[in-house]
Write a protein that holds these residues in place. Structure first.
Motif, mmCIF file in Angstrom:
data_model
loop_
_atom_site.group_PDB
_atom_site.id
_atom_site.type_symbol
_atom_site.label_atom_id
_atom_site.label_comp_id
_atom_site.label_asym_id
_atom_site.label_seq_id
_atom_site.Cartn_x
_atom_site.Cartn_y
_atom_site.Cartn_z
ATOM 1 N N ASN A 119 30.983 66.708 31.337
ATOM 2 C CA ASN A 119 29.694 67.399 31.410
ATOM 3 C C ASN A 119 30.029 68.872 31.555
ATOM 4 O OD1 ASN A 119 27.294 68.639 32.056
ATOM 5 N ND2 ASN A 119 26.623 67.057 33.477
ATOM 6 N N GLN A 129 27.161 63.379 35.882
ATOM 7 C CA GLN A 129 26.782 64.432 36.826
ATOM 8 C C GLN A 129 27.432 65.767 36.447
ATOM 9 O OE1 GLN A 129 24.364 64.067 39.123
ATOM 10 N NE2 GLN A 129 24.191 62.111 38.048
ATOM 11 N N THR A 163 24.651 58.641 32.247
ATOM 12 C CA THR A 163 24.296 59.917 32.861
ATOM 13 C C THR A 163 25.546 60.419 33.565
ATOM 14 O OG1 THR A 163 21.987 59.311 33.150
ATOM 15 C CG2 THR A 163 22.830 61.078 34.555
ATOM 16 N N GLY A 177 30.773 59.672 39.360
ATOM 17 C CA GLY A 177 30.148 60.811 38.701
ATOM 18 C C GLY A 177 29.391 60.435 37.439
ATOM 19 N N PRO A 196 22.571 67.274 34.928
ATOM 20 C CA PRO A 196 23.227 66.064 34.414
ATOM 21 C C PRO A 196 23.230 66.053 32.892
ATOM 22 C CG PRO A 196 21.605 65.506 36.093
ATOM 23 C CD PRO A 196 21.404 66.963 35.742
#
Length: 171
Positions: free
Chosen positions: A125, A69, A67, A44, A131
């Motif tokens: 996140n 997700q 990054t 992820g 993202p």
């Protein structure tokens, strides 16, 4: 009396041979499309190194990108004696920390997050629709990640572990 810019003084710490050395060992620019994905990865999340010992000879710092997700989160961990800075480029980050991850703060694009040494934390996140892109900077070049499995967090982490040649998955 005019100062000759090529003149070197013994008390300024510079020597005539520094010119050649600085050309190859001075400032480095690491292009954004040239980051190294050969770093610890978590499902992820996608991490890439920009500045480290292998790439530029950095002795006291590591910098790169991650990054994350939508809705992805790390397991509970800390980074030992390292200090970490996270700069949010895009998206919404939620950080949980504490003995049971009882403290929470959110950050969005343009915000900085500081994680002190040994603080148990979880990176999340917080936006289910996009993202989360961040820049990471750590106070040492060594990848220190200590997974904490005996904590009873307020919000349960995913069963996701930072696994690489140094950090083995729990059995």
């Amino acid at each position: 009396m005019a100062h000759d810019p090529d003149e070197r003084h013994h008390d300024d710490g510079h020597h005539p041979h520094d010119h050649a050395r600085w050309k190859h060992d001075g400032v480095r620019v690491i292009k954004g499309d040239r980051l190294d994905p050969q770093t610890a990865q978590t499902p992820g999340m996608f991490r890439q190194a920009a500045i480290n010992l292998a790439r530029v000879g950095a002795q006291k710092i590591w910098a790169g990108t991650v990054t994350i997700q939508p809705d992805a989160k790390t397991g509970v961990h800390h980074h030992g004696a390292l200090e970490s800075v996270i700069y949010v480029v895009r998206g919404k980050a939620r950080m949980r920390w504490g003995e049971r991850l009882e403290y929470v703060a959110e950050a969005e694009a343009g915000d900085f997050i500081f994680v002190p040494p040994y603080v148990p934390h979880q990176e999340i996140n917080a936006d289910p629709g996009q993202p989360l892109d961040c820049v990471l900077v750590r106070s040492d070049n060594e990848a220190v990640v200590v997974n904490i499995t005996d904590i009873d967090p307020v919000e349960k982490p995913e069963a996701v572990y930072w696994v690489d040649p140094i950090h083995k998955a729990p059995e």
